[in-house]
Design a protein around this motif. Structure first.
Motif, PDB file in Angstrom:
ATOM      1  N   LEU A  44     -57.059  -1.065-124.251  1.00 54.52           N
ATOM      2  CA  LEU A  44     -55.605  -1.129-124.447  1.00 54.52           C
ATOM      3  C   LEU A  44     -55.206  -0.557-125.807  1.00 54.52           C
ATOM      4  O   LEU A  44     -54.202   0.154-125.918  1.00 54.52           O
ATOM      5  CB  LEU A  44     -55.138  -2.583-124.319  1.00 54.52           C
ATOM      6  CG  LEU A  44     -53.635  -2.823-124.380  1.00 54.52           C
ATOM      7  CD1 LEU A  44     -52.900  -2.003-123.339  1.00 54.52           C
ATOM      8  CD2 LEU A  44     -53.337  -4.310-124.188  1.00 54.52           C
ATOM      9  N   MET A  47     -55.376   3.340-125.599  1.00 56.27           N
ATOM     10  CA  MET A  47     -54.287   3.947-124.834  1.00 56.27           C
ATOM     11  C   MET A  47     -52.945   3.777-125.544  1.00 56.27           C
ATOM     12  O   MET A  47     -52.096   4.681-125.513  1.00 56.27           O
ATOM     13  CB  MET A  47     -54.232   3.332-123.431  1.00 56.27           C
ATOM     14  CG  MET A  47     -55.377   3.780-122.523  1.00 56.27           C
ATOM     15  SD  MET A  47     -55.223   3.164-120.817  1.00 56.27           S
ATOM     16  CE  MET A  47     -55.589   1.407-121.079  1.00 56.27           C
ATOM     17  N   GLN A  51     -50.205   6.748-126.965  1.00 59.51           N
ATOM     18  CA  GLN A  51     -49.248   6.500-125.876  1.00 59.51           C
ATOM     19  C   GLN A  51     -48.729   7.803-125.263  1.00 59.51           C
ATOM     20  O   GLN A  51     -48.336   8.719-125.966  1.00 59.51           O
ATOM     21  CB  GLN A  51     -48.065   5.690-126.412  1.00 59.51           C
ATOM     22  CG  GLN A  51     -46.999   5.399-125.362  1.00 59.51           C
ATOM     23  CD  GLN A  51     -45.791   4.703-125.977  1.00 59.51           C
ATOM     24  OE1 GLN A  51     -45.858   4.179-127.083  1.00 59.51           O
ATOM     25  NE2 GLN A  51     -44.685   4.701-125.265  1.00 59.51           N
ATOM     26  N   ARG A  84     -53.707  -4.046-115.944  1.00 65.53           N
ATOM     27  CA  ARG A  84     -52.511  -3.731-115.176  1.00 65.53           C
ATOM     28  C   ARG A  84     -51.790  -5.008-114.710  1.00 65.53           C
ATOM     29  O   ARG A  84     -50.562  -5.109-114.766  1.00 65.53           O
ATOM     30  CB  ARG A  84     -52.865  -2.859-113.973  1.00 65.53           C
ATOM     31  CG  ARG A  84     -53.046  -1.380-114.296  1.00 65.53           C
ATOM     32  CD  ARG A  84     -53.541  -0.644-113.091  1.00 65.53           C
ATOM     33  NE  ARG A  84     -53.533   0.809-113.306  1.00 65.53           N
ATOM     34  CZ  ARG A  84     -54.149   1.680-112.495  1.00 65.53           C
ATOM     35  NH1 ARG A  84     -54.851   1.244-111.441  1.00 65.53           N
ATOM     36  NH2 ARG A  84     -54.088   2.961-112.760  1.00 65.53           N
ATOM     37  N   THR A  92     -44.942  -2.537-118.437  1.00 67.48           N
ATOM     38  CA  THR A  92     -45.797  -1.494-119.003  1.00 67.48           C
ATOM     39  C   THR A  92     -46.841  -1.107-117.951  1.00 67.48           C
ATOM     40  O   THR A  92     -47.450  -1.972-117.328  1.00 67.48           O
ATOM     41  CB  THR A  92     -46.496  -2.006-120.275  1.00 67.48           C
ATOM     42  OG1 THR A  92     -45.493  -2.340-121.252  1.00 67.48           O
ATOM     43  CG2 THR A  92     -47.414  -0.943-120.859  1.00 67.48           C
ATOM     44  N   ILE A  94     -50.234   1.307-116.619  1.00 63.40           N
ATOM     45  CA  ILE A  94     -51.393   2.172-116.883  1.00 63.40           C
ATOM     46  C   ILE A  94     -51.527   3.104-115.682  1.00 63.40           C
ATOM     47  O   ILE A  94     -51.764   2.656-114.555  1.00 63.40           O
ATOM     48  CB  ILE A  94     -52.674   1.348-117.084  1.00 63.40           C
ATOM     49  CG1 ILE A  94     -52.531   0.443-118.309  1.00 63.40           C
ATOM     50  CG2 ILE A  94     -53.880   2.277-117.252  1.00 63.40           C
ATOM     51  CD1 ILE A  94     -53.733  -0.449-118.548  1.00 63.40           C
ATOM     52  N   TYR A 102     -56.800   8.176-117.805  1.00 65.72           N
ATOM     53  CA  TYR A 102     -55.705   7.204-117.747  1.00 65.72           C
ATOM     54  C   TYR A 102     -54.760   7.399-118.939  1.00 65.72           C
ATOM     55  O   TYR A 102     -55.145   7.886-119.995  1.00 65.72           O
ATOM     56  CB  TYR A 102     -56.248   5.770-117.792  1.00 65.72           C
ATOM     57  CG  TYR A 102     -57.101   5.382-116.623  1.00 65.72           C
ATOM     58  CD1 TYR A 102     -56.538   4.851-115.466  1.00 65.72           C
ATOM     59  CD2 TYR A 102     -58.490   5.524-116.684  1.00 65.72           C
ATOM     60  CE1 TYR A 102     -57.340   4.470-114.388  1.00 65.72           C
ATOM     61  CE2 TYR A 102     -59.302   5.153-115.626  1.00 65.72           C
ATOM     62  CZ  TYR A 102     -58.715   4.626-114.477  1.00 65.72           C
ATOM     63  OH  TYR A 102     -59.507   4.256-113.408  1.00 65.72           O
ATOM     64  N   ILE A 104     -51.082   5.263-120.737  1.00 68.87           N
ATOM     65  CA  ILE A 104     -50.200   4.097-120.702  1.00 68.87           C
ATOM     66  C   ILE A 104     -48.746   4.549-120.846  1.00 68.87           C
ATOM     67  O   ILE A 104     -48.457   5.489-121.584  1.00 68.87           O
ATOM     68  CB  ILE A 104     -50.568   3.086-121.816  1.00 68.87           C
ATOM     69  CG1 ILE A 104     -49.863   1.747-121.587  1.00 68.87           C
ATOM     70  CG2 ILE A 104     -50.234   3.630-123.189  1.00 68.87           C
ATOM     71  CD1 ILE A 104     -50.358   0.644-122.497  1.00 68.87           C
TER      72      ILE A 104
END
Length: 213
Positions: A44, A47, A51, A84, A92, A94, A102, A104
């Motif tokens: 997290l 990502m 962003q 997720r 928010t 992903i 991936y 975000i």
């Protein structure tokens, strides 16, 4: 496995990611918390730091676990699924980009809602309310003082008039008139056979005065 994971407090939309050596959690705006694993917190963090940018699966695995060969093939998908489910509460997302990785996506309104100026405005409003509450109290206190001073002045004036007023009593004895201050009690023995106007006081005694004066 990664040998060291740094402590972290990071805003992600309307959430806050917190991490320490003992574990990690996501804190929602309403204060509710969700525990996550340390590797999930690393995913997290990576990502959110980049962003909107697509990050390859390989780079994500390195960020979270250190070496790809130390984990199973489902470790990354499982971690993404867990994140997720939690991030859905804050809108928010992903996003899986096929054959790339991936990324975000944090709603713009969620980012603005978490900006510090908004918090500052709230503090300023609270301070303004306190100042406005103080003003009526100060004005009311001034009115009380003004009223108290007015009452003192009125009382002093009444006392001055009462004690400064001179009362004179006059007594007619035959053809003579004797005046004196109240409570002086003049000696009238020698006045009965006299004519004219007299004034008596304890200090000066009996004094005759003419009407021409």
């Amino acid at each position: 496995m990664r040998k060291q994971i740094d402590e972290l407090t990071m805003k992600i939309g309307i959430c806050v990611l917190e991490r320490s050596d003992s574990g990690a959690q996501i804190i929602m705006k309403n204060g509710k918390t969700f525990s996550i694993t340390l590797p999930e917190s690393c995913l997290l963090e990576r990502m959110a730091t980049e962003q909107g940018k697509v990050i390859s699966k390989h780079d994500l695995i390195v960020s979270a676990w250190g070496r790809p060969e130390t984990i199973g093939s489902n470790s990354l998908p499982v971690a993404i699924t867990n994140l997720r489910k939690i991030l859905e509460f804050s809108n928010t997302k992903i996003v899986n980009v096929p054959r790339k990785g991936y990324k975000i996506e944090i709603p713009e309104d969620a980012v603005k809602e978490h900006d510090s100026p908004i918090l500052t405005d709230s503090i300023n409003i609270e301070k303004t309310d306190k100042i406005e509450n103080i003003k009526p109290t100060f004005s009311y206190t001034l009115k009380i003082y003004a009223s108290f001073i007015s009452l003192l002045l009125i009382g002093y004036s009444l006392l001055y008039i009462t004690f400064s007023w001179v009362h004179v009593d006059c007594i007619e004895i035959g053809k003579a008139s004797v005046c004196s201050l109240r409570n002086e009690n003049p000696d009238l023995t020698n006045i009965k056979a006299s004519n004219g106007n007299f004034y008596y006081s304890h200090k000066s005694g009996l004094i005759e005065f003419s009407n021409d004066n």
